[in-house]
Scaffold this motif. Sequence first.
Motif, PDB file in Angstrom:
ATOM      1  N   TRP A   1      35.944  32.072  37.226  1.00  0.00           N
ATOM      2  CA  TRP A   1      37.063  31.683  36.372  1.00  0.00           C
ATOM      3  C   TRP A   1      38.135  32.780  36.444  1.00  0.00           C
ATOM      4  CZ3 TRP A   1      40.153  28.584  34.078  1.00  0.00           C
ATOM      5  CH2 TRP A   1      40.894  28.937  32.943  1.00  0.00           C
ATOM      6  N   ALA A   2      37.718  34.020  36.172  1.00  0.00           N
ATOM      7  CA  ALA A   2      38.591  35.197  36.304  1.00  0.00           C
ATOM      8  C   ALA A   2      39.862  35.075  35.478  1.00  0.00           C
ATOM      9  CB  ALA A   2      38.925  35.453  37.776  1.00  0.00           C
ATOM     10  N   GLY A   3      39.773  34.388  34.355  1.00  0.00           N
ATOM     11  CA  GLY A   3      40.925  34.236  33.475  1.00  0.00           C
ATOM     12  C   GLY A   3      41.869  33.146  33.955  1.00  0.00           C
ATOM     13  N   PRO A   4      42.837  32.764  33.137  1.00  0.00           N
ATOM     14  CA  PRO A   4      43.755  31.665  33.502  1.00  0.00           C
ATOM     15  C   PRO A   4      44.857  32.120  34.456  1.00  0.00           C
ATOM     16  CG  PRO A   4      44.273  32.468  31.311  1.00  0.00           C
ATOM     17  CD  PRO A   4      43.044  33.217  31.753  1.00  0.00           C
ATOM     18  N   ALA A   5      44.445  32.789  35.549  1.00  0.00           N
ATOM     19  CA  ALA A   5      45.425  33.317  36.503  1.00  0.00           C
ATOM     20  C   ALA A   5      46.153  32.208  37.251  1.00  0.00           C
ATOM     21  CB  ALA A   5      44.731  34.254  37.490  1.00  0.00           C
ATOM     22  N   ARG A   6      45.490  31.087  37.489  1.00  0.00           N
ATOM     23  CA  ARG A   6      46.131  29.969  38.175  1.00  0.00           C
ATOM     24  C   ARG A   6      46.977  29.140  37.209  1.00  0.00           C
ATOM     25  NH1 ARG A   6      42.981  28.805  42.916  1.00  0.00           N
ATOM     26  NH2 ARG A   6      42.994  30.796  44.041  1.00  0.00           N
ATOM     27  N   GLU A   7      46.822  29.392  35.944  1.00  0.00           N
ATOM     28  CA  GLU A   7      47.498  28.594  34.922  1.00  0.00           C
ATOM     29  C   GLU A   7      48.676  29.332  34.295  1.00  0.00           C
ATOM     30  OE1 GLU A   7      43.755  27.094  35.999  1.00  0.00           O
ATOM     31  OE2 GLU A   7      44.122  29.056  35.066  1.00  0.00           O
ATOM     32  N   GLY A   8      49.037  30.502  34.832  1.00  0.00           N
ATOM     33  CA  GLY A   8      50.217  31.193  34.363  1.00  0.00           C
ATOM     34  C   GLY A   8      50.010  32.630  33.926  1.00  0.00           C
ATOM     35  N   ALA A   9      48.776  33.033  33.673  1.00  0.00           N
ATOM     36  CA  ALA A   9      48.528  34.423  33.272  1.00  0.00           C
ATOM     37  C   ALA A   9      48.574  35.339  34.492  1.00  0.00           C
ATOM     38  CB  ALA A   9      47.168  34.531  32.582  1.00  0.00           C
ATOM     39  N   ALA A  10      48.765  36.627  34.234  1.00  0.00           N
ATOM     40  CA  ALA A  10      48.676  37.604  35.327  1.00  0.00           C
ATOM     41  C   ALA A  10      47.240  37.648  35.838  1.00  0.00           C
ATOM     42  CB  ALA A  10      49.099  38.980  34.832  1.00  0.00           C
ATOM     43  N   GLU A  11      47.054  38.010  37.105  1.00  0.00           N
ATOM     44  CA  GLU A  11      45.717  38.019  37.693  1.00  0.00           C
ATOM     45  C   GLU A  11      45.149  39.419  37.798  1.00  0.00           C
ATOM     46  OE1 GLU A  11      46.310  38.166  42.526  1.00  0.00           O
ATOM     47  OE2 GLU A  11      46.226  36.196  41.561  1.00  0.00           O
ATOM     48  N   ASP A  12      43.850  39.499  37.759  1.00  0.00           N
ATOM     49  CA  ASP A  12      43.122  40.751  37.973  1.00  0.00           C
ATOM     50  C   ASP A  12      41.876  40.394  38.761  1.00  0.00           C
ATOM     51  OD1 ASP A  12      42.063  43.274  37.939  1.00  0.00           O
ATOM     52  OD2 ASP A  12      41.358  43.183  35.862  1.00  0.00           O
ATOM     53  N   LEU A  13      42.022  40.339  40.078  1.00  0.00           N
ATOM     54  CA  LEU A  13      40.969  39.853  40.961  1.00  0.00           C
ATOM     55  C   LEU A  13      40.413  40.995  41.799  1.00  0.00           C
ATOM     56  CD1 LEU A  13      42.668  36.575  42.289  1.00  0.00           C
ATOM     57  CD2 LEU A  13      41.251  36.867  40.241  1.00  0.00           C
ATOM     58  N   GLY A  14      39.128  40.903  42.113  1.00  0.00           N
ATOM     59  CA  GLY A  14      38.525  41.907  42.976  1.00  0.00           C
ATOM     60  C   GLY A  14      37.007  41.863  42.897  1.00  0.00           C
ATOM     61  N   ILE A  15      36.371  42.559  43.828  1.00  0.00           N
ATOM     62  CA  ILE A  15      34.913  42.714  43.834  1.00  0.00           C
ATOM     63  C   ILE A  15      34.615  44.207  43.930  1.00  0.00           C
ATOM     64  CG2 ILE A  15      32.723  42.145  44.940  1.00  0.00           C
ATOM     65  CD1 ILE A  15      34.085  39.751  46.232  1.00  0.00           C
ATOM     66  N   THR A  16      33.865  44.703  42.980  1.00  0.00           N
ATOM     67  CA  THR A  16      33.442  46.105  42.999  1.00  0.00           C
ATOM     68  C   THR A  16      31.924  46.170  42.975  1.00  0.00           C
ATOM     69  OG1 THR A  16      33.535  46.290  40.586  1.00  0.00           O
ATOM     70  CG2 THR A  16      35.527  46.877  41.812  1.00  0.00           C
ATOM     71  N   TRP A  17      31.381  47.242  43.540  1.00  0.00           N
ATOM     72  CA  TRP A  17      29.934  47.457  43.486  1.00  0.00           C
ATOM     73  C   TRP A  17      29.666  48.934  43.248  1.00  0.00           C
ATOM     74  CZ3 TRP A  17      28.082  50.936  46.902  1.00  0.00           C
ATOM     75  CH2 TRP A  17      28.777  51.120  48.117  1.00  0.00           C
ATOM     76  N   ARG A  18      28.463  49.221  42.779  1.00  0.00           N
ATOM     77  CA  ARG A  18      28.086  50.604  42.463  1.00  0.00           C
ATOM     78  C   ARG A  18      26.570  50.729  42.593  1.00  0.00           C
ATOM     79  NH1 ARG A  18      30.615  54.592  38.706  1.00  0.00           N
ATOM     80  NH2 ARG A  18      28.975  55.912  37.782  1.00  0.00           N
ATOM     81  N   VAL A  19      26.125  51.795  43.232  1.00  0.00           N
ATOM     82  CA  VAL A  19      24.701  52.109  43.345  1.00  0.00           C
ATOM     83  C   VAL A  19      24.491  53.538  42.861  1.00  0.00           C
ATOM     84  CG1 VAL A  19      22.740  52.414  44.899  1.00  0.00           C
ATOM     85  CG2 VAL A  19      24.340  50.525  45.275  1.00  0.00           C
ATOM     86  N   GLU A  20      23.654  53.697  41.859  1.00  0.00           N
ATOM     87  CA  GLU A  20      23.336  55.008  41.302  1.00  0.00           C
ATOM     88  C   GLU A  20      21.902  55.382  41.663  1.00  0.00           C
ATOM     89  OE1 GLU A  20      23.958  54.665  37.134  1.00  0.00           O
ATOM     90  OE2 GLU A  20      26.098  54.198  37.317  1.00  0.00           O
TER      91      GLU A  20
END
Length: 367
Positions: A251-270
């Motif tokens: 879903w990633a927020g209503p970015a397609r519906e007019g809101a600003a977008e914040d897209l990405g994939i992050t990963w972390r291994v500790e």
Amino acid sequence: MTHVESDAADLGIDPVMPQNRDVPIGCIGAGFIMDDCHLVAYRAAGFHPAAIASRRREQADKVAERHGITQVFDNPSELLADTSIEVVDIAVPPDVQLEIIREVVRHPHIRGILAQKPIAGCFSEAQKIVDLCHDAGVTLCVNQNMRYDHSVRACKTMLDQGKLGEPVLATIDMRAIPHWMPWQQRQRWMTCRIMSIHHLDAMRYWFGDPVRVFASFRTDPRTTFPHVDGIGLYILEYASGLRCQICDDVWAGPAREGAAEDLGITWRVEGTEGMARGTIGWPKYPRRCPSTIDWTTKDIGRWEQPRWDEVWFPDAFAGPMAELLVALEAGIEPNLSGRDNLRTMALVDACYESAKTHRAIELLTSP
């Protein structure tokens, strides 16, 4: 392939290539993944896609013209009858892949198959495919291409070298809006078998098989067709004490519906000796955005940040085909074998069962 120099050791981001790159490959399917990813990567790697067929001849003609493929067949059956074809690359919806592979293995001149992921719509169908190939003596490789994303491979190298010590916690956090395919409507599922399967398989690639999994789904407000697995949350438990967490937010927020977008994939291994963090550049496709890795250890006390120019889509798609061709040359089973992929499929099926029953699901030691 051009790499930016860094003080980091060789992180093994490039695939091992076969000595003979001219093995004739027959391509079945002419959709986006074949046209924009497989064939672009194959040409760059010097492979030999020799023929193509699709359910629509006109689409196969277009793809063949774009990529310089000289032979176009009216249908897959005609392609498979061509005795010059030694390897078949299949990129079709999962609910028709079993039928195609059942026909492929009837042709003794075909030595290897690269099958699109998910290999089938469920574990039982995947098992049938693996058995068919085994009985026919055909080497089967499954296109879990995220294993060839360059940051995923770099992290695997770090883990294999022991630089991070004993893994303690690993996370993958995706905020993206995928382009769902029309054939998914007849499946009534989307994220887990299409996108999360990459992340679940990456955890298996890094750490092996978990002992249990807990999954929770909710539907995606943007998707209109009925589905059971829009947004997916996953917890993987390992016998060592390692815990892995995946958030697949489509879903990633209503970015397609007019809101600003914040897209990405992050990963972390500790780990006990160090940690690594990274990004996957895929959500910005078709803009080329390389994945990244930063890593640190107790010994060096700073962040190392090697960088490269290659990207997951399409560059990493050379990896699974290279792995299949190397396996055929050496007479060995590829790491991405159908037998190995059964464990990924079992994990995916366990996630669906967990979400349905609202409980953790134990994984069998051998699916």
